[in-house]
Design a protein around this motif. Structure first.
Motif, PDB file in Angstrom:
ATOM      1  N   SER A   1       0.257 -10.387  45.924  1.00  0.00           N
ATOM      2  CA  SER A   1       1.109 -11.245  46.751  1.00  0.00           C
ATOM      3  C   SER A   1       0.620 -12.690  46.801  1.00  0.00           C
TER       4      SER A   1
ATOM      5  N   GLU B   1      12.861 -17.257  44.909  1.00  0.00           N
ATOM      6  CA  GLU B   1      12.503 -16.284  45.946  1.00  0.00           C
ATOM      7  C   GLU B   1      11.315 -15.433  45.517  1.00  0.00           C
TER       8      GLU B   1
ATOM      9  N   HIS C   1       8.144 -17.592  45.542  1.00  0.00           N
ATOM     10  CA  HIS C   1       7.744 -17.842  46.932  1.00  0.00           C
ATOM     11  C   HIS C   1       7.034 -16.610  47.500  1.00  0.00           C
ATOM     12  N   SER C   2       7.542 -15.418  47.191  1.00  0.00           N
ATOM     13  CA  SER C   2       6.914 -14.196  47.703  1.00  0.00           C
ATOM     14  C   SER C   2       5.529 -13.971  47.098  1.00  0.00           C
TER      15      SER C   2
END
Length: 82
Positions: free
Chosen positions: A13, A36, A39-40
């Motif tokens: 992560s 997205e 970003h994660s």
């Protein structure tokens, strides 16, 4: 192709933690999904698109929003200088 729900994580992560990544075409489907995902994974994002919709997306995701048309060399250089 089947989804691997509950399986091992492929990416940490924080794989892109504190790295700045420029995502072009960020107001559209593939660019938005890419942003997205990045970003994660901890990336700091600069979202670019020729549509001003990218500015709204950036505002909601704590990213830098840039309107630019990457068909122009001058626009590419302008974005890189930011």
């Amino acid at each position: 192709m089947s989804a691997n729900h509950g399986g091992p994580k492929i990416f940490s992560s924080d794989l892109f933690r504190e790295r700045v990544i420029l995502v072009t075409g960020a107001a559209g489907g593939v660019g938005s999904a890419t942003a997205e995902l990045l970003h994660s994974l901890g990336a700091l994002l600069a979202l670019a698109d020729k549509s001003e919709g990218v500015l709204q997306k950036a505002a909601t995701s704590k990213a830098l929003g840039i309107t630019a048309d990457f068909r122009s060399v001058a626009e590419c250089e302008r974005v890189i200088q930011r």
